[in-house]
Design an enzyme around this catalytic site. Sequence first.
Site, PDB file in Angstrom:
ATOM      1  N   ARG A   1       0.782  -1.326   0.000  1.00 51.88           N
ATOM      2  CA  ARG A   1      -0.078  -0.007   0.080  1.00 51.88           C
ATOM      3  C   ARG A   1       0.873   1.078  -0.069  1.00 51.88           C
ATOM      4  O   ARG A   1       1.642   1.366   0.844  1.00 51.88           O
ATOM      5  CB  ARG A   1      -1.009  -0.026   1.267  1.00 51.88           C
ATOM      6  CG  ARG A   1      -1.811   1.116   1.218  1.00 51.88           C
ATOM      7  CD  ARG A   1      -2.529   1.432   2.535  1.00 51.88           C
ATOM      8  NE  ARG A   1      -3.488   2.552   2.400  1.00 51.88           N
ATOM      9  CZ  ARG A   1      -3.845   3.297   3.434  1.00 51.88           C
ATOM     10  NH1 ARG A   1      -3.757   2.657   4.720  1.00 51.88           N
ATOM     11  NH2 ARG A   1      -4.546   4.270   3.429  1.00 51.88           N
TER      12      ARG A   1
ATOM     13  N   HIS B   1      -3.162  10.596   1.595  1.00 50.42           N
ATOM     14  CA  HIS B   1      -2.664  10.246   2.846  1.00 50.42           C
ATOM     15  C   HIS B   1      -2.126  11.571   3.579  1.00 50.42           C
ATOM     16  O   HIS B   1      -1.015  11.460   3.844  1.00 50.42           O
ATOM     17  CB  HIS B   1      -1.687   8.937   2.674  1.00 50.42           C
ATOM     18  CG  HIS B   1      -1.472   8.217   4.048  1.00 50.42           C
ATOM     19  ND1 HIS B   1      -1.547   6.927   3.976  1.00 50.42           N
ATOM     20  CD2 HIS B   1      -1.172   8.638   5.098  1.00 50.42           C
ATOM     21  CE1 HIS B   1      -1.542   6.683   5.148  1.00 50.42           C
ATOM     22  NE2 HIS B   1      -0.981   7.474   6.012  1.00 50.42           N
TER      23      HIS B   1
ATOM     24  N   GLU C   1      -7.804   7.614   6.598  1.00 50.67           N
ATOM     25  CA  GLU C   1      -8.243   8.093   8.027  1.00 50.67           C
ATOM     26  C   GLU C   1      -8.692   9.525   8.049  1.00 50.67           C
ATOM     27  O   GLU C   1      -8.266  10.256   8.885  1.00 50.67           O
ATOM     28  CB  GLU C   1      -6.962   8.133   8.863  1.00 50.67           C
ATOM     29  CG  GLU C   1      -6.656   6.582   9.029  1.00 50.67           C
ATOM     30  CD  GLU C   1      -5.401   6.363  10.303  1.00 50.67           C
ATOM     31  OE1 GLU C   1      -4.930   7.368  10.610  1.00 50.67           O
ATOM     32  OE2 GLU C   1      -5.035   5.270  10.493  1.00 50.67           O
TER      33      GLU C   1
ATOM     34  N   ASN D   1      -8.143   0.893   9.422  1.00 56.86           N
ATOM     35  CA  ASN D   1      -6.960   0.865  10.087  1.00 56.86           C
ATOM     36  C   ASN D   1      -7.300   0.458  11.450  1.00 56.86           C
ATOM     37  O   ASN D   1      -7.843   1.487  11.957  1.00 56.86           O
ATOM     38  CB  ASN D   1      -6.232   2.451   9.773  1.00 56.86           C
ATOM     39  CG  ASN D   1      -5.842   2.431   8.322  1.00 56.86           C
ATOM     40  OD1 ASN D   1      -6.048   1.590   7.443  1.00 56.86           O
ATOM     41  ND2 ASN D   1      -5.320   3.541   8.014  1.00 56.86           N
TER      42      ASN D   1
ATOM     43  N   TYR E   1      -5.286  -0.216  15.362  1.00 56.28           N
ATOM     44  CA  TYR E   1      -4.077  -0.318  16.396  1.00 56.28           C
ATOM     45  C   TYR E   1      -4.330  -0.556  17.699  1.00 56.28           C
ATOM     46  O   TYR E   1      -3.761  -1.524  18.474  1.00 56.28           O
ATOM     47  CB  TYR E   1      -3.449   0.958  16.246  1.00 56.28           C
ATOM     48  CG  TYR E   1      -2.649   1.309  15.046  1.00 56.28           C
ATOM     49  CD1 TYR E   1      -1.271   0.903  14.693  1.00 56.28           C
ATOM     50  CD2 TYR E   1      -3.413   2.031  14.112  1.00 56.28           C
ATOM     51  CE1 TYR E   1      -0.921   1.286  13.452  1.00 56.28           C
ATOM     52  CE2 TYR E   1      -2.587   2.170  12.717  1.00 56.28           C
ATOM     53  CZ  TYR E   1      -1.373   1.812  12.360  1.00 56.28           C
ATOM     54  OH  TYR E   1      -0.913   2.196  11.246  1.00 56.28           O
TER      55      TYR E   1
ATOM     56  N   GLU F   1      -3.893  -1.028   7.602  1.00 51.53           N
ATOM     57  CA  GLU F   1      -2.993  -0.592   8.626  1.00 51.53           C
ATOM     58  C   GLU F   1      -3.043  -1.428   9.886  1.00 51.53           C
ATOM     59  O   GLU F   1      -3.959  -1.277  10.498  1.00 51.53           O
ATOM     60  CB  GLU F   1      -2.746   0.849   9.006  1.00 51.53           C
ATOM     61  CG  GLU F   1      -2.491   1.614   7.789  1.00 51.53           C
ATOM     62  CD  GLU F   1      -2.394   3.150   8.212  1.00 51.53           C
ATOM     63  OE1 GLU F   1      -2.165   3.431   9.572  1.00 51.53           O
ATOM     64  OE2 GLU F   1      -2.253   4.094   7.538  1.00 51.53           O
TER      65      GLU F   1
END
Length: 500
Positions: free
Chosen positions: A99, A144, A189, A329, A331, A396
Amino acid sequence: MKIIIVTTCLIILPCLIKCEDKSFLKIPNNLKIGAATSAYQIEGGWNTSDKGQSNWDDFTHSKSHLILDGSNGDIACDSFNKYKEDVQLLKNVGFNHYRLSINWARILPTGFANKISKEGIQYYKNVIDELHSQGIEPFVTLFHWDIPNVIAKMGGWTNELIVDYFTDYARVVFRELGPKVKVWITLNEPNVDCSEAYDKETHAPGLNMPGIGSYMCGHNMLKAHARVYRMYQEEFKKTQNGILGISISSSYWFSKNKNEPESGDIAFQNGCGWFLNPIFSKDGDYPPIMRKRIDENSKLEGHPKSRLPVFSPEWIEYIKGTFDYFGVNHYSSRYTENVPYNNITGWYDDTGIIESVNQSWPRGASSWLYVVPEGIGELLRKIKNDYNNPPIYILENGYSNYGNETNINDINRIDYLYSYMKEMLVAINRDGCNVKAYTVWSVLDNFEWSKGYTERFGIYHVDFNHENRTRTPRLSVAWLTEVIRSKQLISFDEFKAKFM
């Protein structure tokens, strides 16, 4: 050859999956495993050839005091010159996809479609051709977080004109690169960038308009995403046959108190539903709970209309359904608690929710990155149940070290990736979640926005003090290589026993 391990602090993770059936940990043949970066964070070459200035070029040069170490992305990893080496690093691991993102100002130096950079187009053609030559599929992000600075000076994403400018830019990219790309991400995002860049001053352009800027930004991003999606379907889909989606940053929110189970979903609706509901829900538009509480706060604060803009019925229909997959994404996770409505101050933080963490959760170098693997499994099941089990692309997922750490034996990162991939595979193999791709952030240590180079997410260490920006594989490279080769998830202890 034996791998030498330097003693380090291990993350001790609980056993999260009760069933020990190894079949749950088998990697499906159709699951793509790849890695990601973004243009400003790795490319460098900020003033090469006729490239225009981006918002991040301007921000890091004029407001370096807002970057933790005062650094910038002028050179970064120098991937502009070292892209062939970086593609080889991807090949060495065995990644299925990579990506990357396009720097808008490298393609359109003036910010507008009146001037197209032949050098900029050729650079990205070279990168994509190199990926294809090594059997690696490009996943390409249009935005991005970097936009031409001239557009940033016009208000960036708070100016509705950007909807047309972004569509013009996307059309150029599709026309020039589309025959070689099958997976597109329109926006990365948007929920994070709108909050950090327009409510605060921590991201470029740093307009710092709390409670107003982020909602204006999000409103225009949703329009821009839909406009680009519709344009691709009408002008390019038949000949290029690619798929488009948006990538939303999503934590998972666990309700802290059993007597208020709705608090986690309210947090989800405000944090992610802000962008998901208009695109993925049956009715479209912003989540009702978000609309209600911001409207009520706005009235209480004396605003003549809501701080959250209103879509016309035509826009609601136009935005709804503009996806080919669900990009996420992920985390970390948080606890949530309700905060009662206050007749004077209204809903706390527009949401009526306060977030917290469990201090026993392990943490990466990033202050926000707590290790909560069960969150990704719960998130995938929520997407399946709430959004009719769409194809999910995890774009991500990764773990940060401190920038002053030179140790390449990143056992903490291996433990993190193992535990999150384990929960993902159980969600796929046991629960039927429709996950098509898993993407590690990041291939390389890179410029981590307001944190500069003080936090490192790379599976390859980059020496930013060396003119060659020397890349060195961390231990996670060897672990990932074996996982991809064997199509079987293995713990660090199993890996150590077998290969060390």
